[in-house]
Enzyme design. Structure first.
Site, PDB file in Angstrom:
ATOM      1  N   ASP A   5       0.687   3.655   2.294  1.00 32.78           N
ATOM      2  CA  ASP A   5       0.510   4.247   3.621  1.00 32.78           C
ATOM      3  C   ASP A   5      -0.600   5.304   3.531  1.00 32.78           C
ATOM      4  O   ASP A   5      -1.623   5.038   2.905  1.00 32.78           O
ATOM      5  CB  ASP A   5       1.843   4.791   4.160  1.00 32.78           C
ATOM      6  CG  ASP A   5       1.814   4.914   5.678  1.00 32.78           C
ATOM      7  OD1 ASP A   5       1.229   4.028   6.329  1.00 32.78           O
ATOM      8  OD2 ASP A   5       2.346   5.894   6.213  1.00 32.78           O
ATOM      9  N   ASP A  20       0.855  -1.214   0.000  1.00 29.48           N
ATOM     10  CA  ASP A  20       0.000   0.000   0.000  1.00 29.48           C
ATOM     11  C   ASP A  20       0.877   1.245   0.000  1.00 29.48           C
ATOM     12  O   ASP A  20       2.088   1.159   0.150  1.00 29.48           O
ATOM     13  CB  ASP A  20      -0.869   0.009   1.275  1.00 29.48           C
ATOM     14  CG  ASP A  20      -0.001  -0.088   2.531  1.00 29.48           C
ATOM     15  OD1 ASP A  20       0.235  -1.207   2.992  1.00 29.48           O
ATOM     16  OD2 ASP A  20       0.493   0.955   3.017  1.00 29.48           O
TER      17      ASP A  20
HETATM   18  N1  ADE Z   1       2.436  -3.005   6.783  1.00 29.03           N
HETATM   19  C1  ADE Z   1       1.881  -2.948   5.563  1.00 29.03           C
HETATM   20  N2  ADE Z   1       1.538  -1.679   5.239  1.00 29.03           N
HETATM   21  C2  ADE Z   1       1.903  -0.914   6.289  1.00 29.03           C
HETATM   22  C3  ADE Z   1       1.836   0.468   6.571  1.00 29.03           C
HETATM   23  N3  ADE Z   1       1.317   1.320   5.701  1.00 29.03           N
HETATM   24  N4  ADE Z   1       2.312   0.899   7.761  1.00 29.03           N
HETATM   25  C4  ADE Z   1       2.858   0.031   8.641  1.00 29.03           C
HETATM   26  N5  ADE Z   1       2.936  -1.282   8.439  1.00 29.03           N
HETATM   27  C5  ADE Z   1       2.480  -1.758   7.276  1.00 29.03           C
END
Ligand code: ADE
Length: 272
Positions: free
Chosen positions: A211, A209
């Site tokens: 974030d 992703d």
């Molecule tokens: N693991 C997968 N995506 C994450 C994110 N955006 N922040 C922290 N841990 C994660």
């Protein structure tokens, strides 16, 4: 020179490999308590392998509750000579979209609720963490990623956050300003403990992703992560199989010296 034994931490489902012969789950006890789960031992093409599901089978152990010391100790105890860590992460860069495997070479540790050292009262030691991953292992992973045609990027800084909540928008923006590339909740103190255990360590941060910072992608949630994980697991299996096909059967020295990390690290007098 000892025989290689490759330890692989994490990656739900990565260990479901039909190629793994003699596969057997073993419960390993450690002085630090219980690891996240039993260890799955087997071999592929004569290379002994050990898998440890970081969150346990069924994903019941959260990032702050993982017994990182027990996990590393258990892998060392069964004779692992190298550790490859696989973990999901968020991307802090436009050019590292979901599906990219980042071969991280630096960390910023913002975790605060975890046991981070095997040293304690009675034995004082300080290992170097300037170069926290094994360049020899990263080189092999990069070659495997190229061969398996997996989108990847060599180098990058992983921001380790405590969680379990995701970052605020301000935090996500701050970490981008700091020059971080990916964010996750599990690689620290794993990398520090691997260094103290003199285990060459490298991490494959698998982007799921963007974030929370990306205006076009909104905020991260678990649905986005799960949607990307199936694809990442498939690629991780391919990466591991390719890595194994060319992995030295005799343990090679780490060019960064992580297999001798304790040589000049201990301050306490031996007679203490
Ligand atoms: N693991 C997968 N995506 C994450 C994110 N955006 N922040 C922290 N841990 C994660």
């Amino acid at each position: 020179m000892s025989k290689s034994k490759l330890g692989i931490i994490g990656g739900s489902g990565v260990y479901n490999l039909p190629e793994l012969s003699g596969a057997k789950w073993h419960d390993i006890a450690t002085p630090w308590g219980a690891p996240s789960d039993a260890l799955l031992e087997g071999e592929i093409d004569g290379l002994p392998l050990v898998f440890l599901p970081r969150h346990g089978r069924g994903h019941a152990v959260g990032p702050s509750d993982i017994n990182y010391r027990a996990n590393i100790d258990a892998l060392k105890r069964v004779g692992c000579t190298h550790l490859v860590s696989l973990s999901a992460c968020g991307s802090l860069r436009e050019d590292l979209p979901p599906g990219t495997f980042v071969l991280v070479d630096q960390f910023i540790d913002r975790t605060f609720k975890r046991e981070k050292s095997f040293f304690g009262p009675g034995c004082v030691g300080h290992v170097s963490m300037a170069h926290p991953v094994s360049p020899t292992l990263v080189e092999r992973l990069e070659k495997a990623a190229q061969e398996a045609k997996i989108p990847h990027s060599r180098g990058g800084t992983y921001l380790a956050m405590e969680g379990p909540q995701f970052s605020t928008l301000a935090e996500s923006r701050l970490y981008r300003q700091w020059g971080c590339d990916v964010i996750g909740m599990t690689n620290m103190p794993e990398a520090k403990l691997a260094r103290e255990a003199e285990l060459p360590y490298a991490t494959v941060a698998m982007v799921t992703d963007f974030d929370s910072w990306h205006p076009a992608h909104g905020e991260v949630d678990v649905r986005q992560i799960i949607a990307q994980i199936t694809d990442n697991v498939e690629k991780a299996r391919k990466l591991i199989l390719t890595l194994i096909s060319d992995f030295p059967r005799e343990a090679e020295p780490c060019a960064g010296g992580s297999d001798k990390a304790l040589e000049f690290a201990i301050l306490t007098a031996p007679e203490n």
